[in-house]
Scaffold this active site. Sequence first.
Site: not given
Length: 311
Positions: A86, A133, A157, A244
């Site tokens: 991060d 990615r 999720r 990102c």
Amino acid sequence: MTAQTIRLGTRGSPLALAQAYETRDRLMSAHGLSADAIEIKVIKTSGDRIQDRPLSEVGGKGLFTKEIEEALFSDEIDIAVHSMKDLETTLPDGLIIGAVLPRADVRDAFISLKYATLADVPDGETVGTSSLRRRAQLKHVRPDLSVVEFRGNVQTRLGKLEAGVAVATFLACAGLKRLGQAERITSPLSTDAMLPAVAQGAIALQVRNDQDRARDVVTPLNHTETSQCVSAERVYLSRLDGSCRTPIAGLAEPITGGDTYRFRGQVLSPDGRKVLSVERSGPLAELAALAADAADETLRRGGREIAQGAD
């Protein structure tokens, strides 16, 4: 930092807290401290507040670290605990990475309630991921699949999978194992199949450069091999101006049975149609230079243009 208390700053997600507790336990062991001597302070970041948009649209990596770094500057905390992937490759002036903890499993995990492996997913199905990615790597090997935005923690999720929003998703094996939820991994993906994000699986302890005691406290926790491997990966990312918003992967690791280390870097076009891979090997002390050389090769071969989706 008071004489009695060490203040750790962290995000409030279950994984971030697990990493903070691991840090606390390592500090206790290294310095003979009690749990009462270490305070864990939860800091809500912009990345935690913004859940309805992809990170690439609202600022990228710094969204998960900015407020915690501000707490270091304002002396609200002594040590910041971050998932190292991060962290921006260029740190704010006055802050340094004081230590990197031993790295956990670097692989990505394929997670599905219906299929055992990625190869088992039928043509035309929908897979969820918020990572550019992973999206690009998935589209490279399975261009037949649809990809939808999938942000949130593990429980969120899984709830989306149960609701049928997608039939599969990806998470880092390291995070699931740190949460004690390794059983959630349907199948781990080899690094040959999906090269991980730079610094995946590593925890960084960030401190102020002018706080000698904080630096001294974290120094014994530094894992030299992890630190040098991850530093090499970050050199690669930095030279490519990675963020990102760019699909870039990188991994430095020891080669089994010797003192040689291998660095692999990869740049993909956002649609996964183009992939540029580079590799170097050598001793640990030379990894950063090797990664820089690999980045220079990537640039010469048009890697930046590929990552930006240029024709």
